[in-house]
Design a protein around this motif. Structure first.
Motif, mmCIF file in Angstrom:
data_model
loop_
_atom_site.group_PDB
_atom_site.id
_atom_site.type_symbol
_atom_site.label_atom_id
_atom_site.label_comp_id
_atom_site.label_asym_id
_atom_site.label_seq_id
_atom_site.Cartn_x
_atom_site.Cartn_y
_atom_site.Cartn_z
ATOM 1 N N VAL A 269 0.849 -1.193 0.000
ATOM 2 C CA VAL A 269 0.000 0.000 0.000
ATOM 3 C C VAL A 269 0.880 1.236 0.000
ATOM 4 C CG1 VAL A 269 -1.838 1.241 1.185
ATOM 5 C CG2 VAL A 269 -1.777 -1.267 1.254
ATOM 6 N N ASN A 270 0.650 2.105 -0.955
ATOM 7 C CA ASN A 270 1.379 3.370 -1.058
ATOM 8 C C ASN A 270 0.455 4.480 -0.564
ATOM 9 O OD1 ASN A 270 2.880 5.611 -1.740
ATOM 10 N ND2 ASN A 270 3.511 4.807 -3.737
ATOM 11 N N ALA A 271 0.809 5.073 0.565
ATOM 12 C CA ALA A 271 -0.053 6.089 1.168
ATOM 13 C C ALA A 271 -0.041 7.397 0.391
ATOM 14 C CB ALA A 271 0.370 6.339 2.617
ATOM 15 N N ARG A 279 -1.712 2.878 -6.072
ATOM 16 C CA ARG A 279 -1.947 2.937 -4.634
ATOM 17 C C ARG A 279 -1.798 1.545 -4.002
ATOM 18 N NH1 ARG A 279 -3.894 6.544 -1.196
ATOM 19 N NH2 ARG A 279 -4.363 7.968 -2.896
ATOM 20 N N GLN A 280 -2.231 0.519 -4.711
ATOM 21 C CA GLN A 280 -2.109 -0.851 -4.211
ATOM 22 C C GLN A 280 -1.403 -1.730 -5.238
ATOM 23 O OE1 GLN A 280 -5.489 0.377 -4.057
ATOM 24 N NE2 GLN A 280 -5.590 0.831 -1.866
ATOM 25 N N HIS A 464 6.585 5.948 1.762
ATOM 26 C CA HIS A 464 5.203 5.816 2.224
ATOM 27 C C HIS A 464 4.585 4.480 1.823
ATOM 28 C CE1 HIS A 464 5.732 10.056 2.957
ATOM 29 N NE2 HIS A 464 5.829 10.315 1.667
ATOM 30 N N ASN A 465 5.405 3.427 1.679
ATOM 31 C CA ASN A 465 4.894 2.102 1.366
ATOM 32 C C ASN A 465 4.854 1.254 2.630
ATOM 33 O OD1 ASN A 465 4.516 1.072 -1.687
ATOM 34 N ND2 ASN A 465 5.925 2.819 -1.630
ATOM 35 N N ARG A 466 3.837 0.408 2.720
ATOM 36 C CA ARG A 466 3.750 -0.539 3.815
ATOM 37 C C ARG A 466 3.226 -1.863 3.279
ATOM 38 N NH1 ARG A 466 -1.400 -1.504 5.834
ATOM 39 N NH2 ARG A 466 -3.047 -0.133 5.022
ATOM 40 N N GLU A 474 -8.188 -2.473 1.957
ATOM 41 C CA GLU A 474 -9.118 -1.348 2.042
ATOM 42 C C GLU A 474 -10.568 -1.817 2.145
ATOM 43 O OE1 GLU A 474 -8.816 -2.213 -2.379
ATOM 44 O OE2 GLU A 474 -7.579 -2.381 -0.595
#
Length: 492
Positions: A269-271, A279-280, A464-466, A474
């Protein structure tokens, strides 16, 4: 000398026993000394039996490791077939009977299609191993030596318990090379006895009990003489090119047997995605991956697809014109293939392939779901890997998601990757030991992916990736009757 009374004998015996219990040393000397102090020397015929202490069990010592003298017998290779199809026969010999009844053989080489191949050694009822045949082609390959890396794995409870490795070299000769040159090069690398005869010299091999043998090889033939046969019988013949490669067992760290966060499907996931980023990034590790309609409750597919309009994702409307099980992507002999299993159809580069007719995936192929209404979901094959496929959306959902469809427990070979610029900037990911890993192609370092992993320190990841352990973090996907992910994993 007055004979001792019974009271004196009992007193001496009790004293000896009390000394033994206090010192816990040898028993027989104390008993004899106390007894003889009262009775005097005792004849050997009537002397009491000496007490022999029971030895104390020493701590268990781990047995000394005895390496298995296993090797691969490789035959069937013919370097004269330059540019043609080749078949290697590999026989496993000398393997311990205590290993698993089925072993996994993995080969990596630039000669092998897609860079890698995997087979299984299966033990027969006789106790030996069924041979494995590996096919490859040297067509359009530059002449020279090609390295083939071999790994043999023994699995226990789904994890690699033992691992053996070896490496050998295959010669691809020049197209204009003579048979004599080919055989001389082969023998120079695999010889243990070399006999040379130049300019009408006589080549002679002496062996056995003073037996002289003349060895003659005409027209580039290879003469084989077996001197290890029983006395009076010598086996001679012209054999194919064959040799043995010793399998070396390597130690496996205990930590490598399990993944810290096992998962068959996950998501990156990229915030805060920048231009061109999704984004995903959804990750799947399945032998067969089902593409189908997005459903919140009991979806039938693994990859859940929705229609994206200019206003965003729409899980109703045109999304309902996708089948719950629309298409299957699986591995094939040529690489990867897609099969239409839907009621609404599938367009590949604008053409309907027909239902239940697999078609090989090509780099840049346009996959459109469905055939009756255009623009519901449009995907593009942006990377064909040795261990999977990468798909990008080229519709209004291009910024929302892309997909990694990976083979479980398959190592990547970055040198053989075919990718568009859109996918070449993505990180190299693979699946092993039940979980997802990241490979740094520059250093070769492998990092297990888990929610606690700092992705910004790994190559190919933006800020910003997790890592999320669900493919659709989501949404709240409810699977009450067994998920398609589980069904595919059990049937694969």
């Amino acid at each position: 000398m007055t004979a001792p009374s019974s009271y004196d004998l009992l007193t001496a015996l009790r004293s000896a026993r009390s000394e033994l219990s206090a010192t816990a040393l040898s028993h027989a000397p104390a008993h004899d000394a106390a007894f003889q102090a009262v009775t005097g020397p005792v004849p050997a015929s009537v002397a009491p039996l000496a007490f022999t202490p029971v030895p104390v069990a020493s701590p268990a010592v781990p047995p000394v490791y005895q390496p298995v003298q296993a090797h691969l017998h490789i035959s069937g290779f013919d370097p004269r077939a330059a540019g043609g199809r080749q078949t290697l026969k590999m026989e496993l010999r000398g393997m311990s009977a205590a290993c698993a009844p089925q072993l996994t053989l993995r080969l990596r080489s630039d000669l092998i299609p897609r860079g890698a191949v995997q087979h299984d050694f299966v033990r027969t009822t006789r106790g030996d191993w069924r041979p494995v045949f590996v096919e490859f082609s040297s067509r359009n390959k530059e002449h020279g030596q090609y390295q083939i890396d071999v790994e043999v794995h023994s699995h226990l409870d789904g994890a690699v318990a033992q691992k053996w490795v070896c490496t050998f070299v295959i010669l691809v000769p020049r197209r204009d090379a003579t048979l004599t040159e080919i055989h001389q090069i082969f023998l120079s690398t695999h010889k243990n006895v070399r006999v040379m005869a130049d300019d009408a010299s006589i080549a002679r091999v002496t062996g056995g009990d003073g037996c002289n043998l003349d060895v003659t090889a005409r027209n580039a033939g290879i003469a084989h003489v077996d001197l290890s046969a029983p006395q009076g019988k010598i086996d001679m013949g012209f054999t194919t090119i064959a040799w043995d490669e010793e399998l070396i067992e390597v130690d496996l760290p205990a930590a490598s047997h399990c993944h810290p966060h096992p998962s068959q499907a996950a998501c990156l996931v990229n915030a805060a995605p920048e231009a061109g980023e999704q984004r995903q990034i959804r990750l799947f590790a399945l032998e067969e991956c089902m593409l189908g309609r997005f459903e919140l409750v009991d979806p039938e597919a693994d990859v859940l697809l929705s229609h994206f309009s200019p206003d965003g994702q729409d899980n109703n409307g045109l999304t309902r014109r996708l089948s719950g099980r629309h298409a299957i992507i699986r591995r094939s002999q040529q690489g990867f293939e897609i099969e239409d299993v839907s009621r609404y159809g599938l367009l590949l580069d604008g053409v309907w392939p027909g239902k239940h007719k697999p078609v090989a995936l090509r780099l840049g192929m346009r996959i459109e779901l469905s055939a009756s209404i255009k623009g519901i979901v449009v995907l593009s094959v942006t990377a064909l890997l040795a261990h999977g496929v990468i798909l990008h959306r080229i519709d209004h959902g291009a910024r929302a998601e892309c997909f990694y469809l990976l083979l479980p427990d398959t190592q990547p070979t970055p040198a053989s990757h075919l990718a568009t610029p859109q996918a070449s900037c993505l990180p190299v990911l693979f699946h092993r030991n039940g979980g997802f890993w990241h490979l740094d192609t520059a250093s070769g370092k492998e990092t297990a992916l888990a929610p606690a992993t700092a992705l910004d320190k790994l190559s190919g990841f933006a800020r910003h990736n997790r890592f999320a352990s669900e493919p659709y973090p989501e949404c709240w996907i409810i699977r009450t009757e067994g998920a398609a992910l589980c069904d595919n994993a059990l049937t694969a």
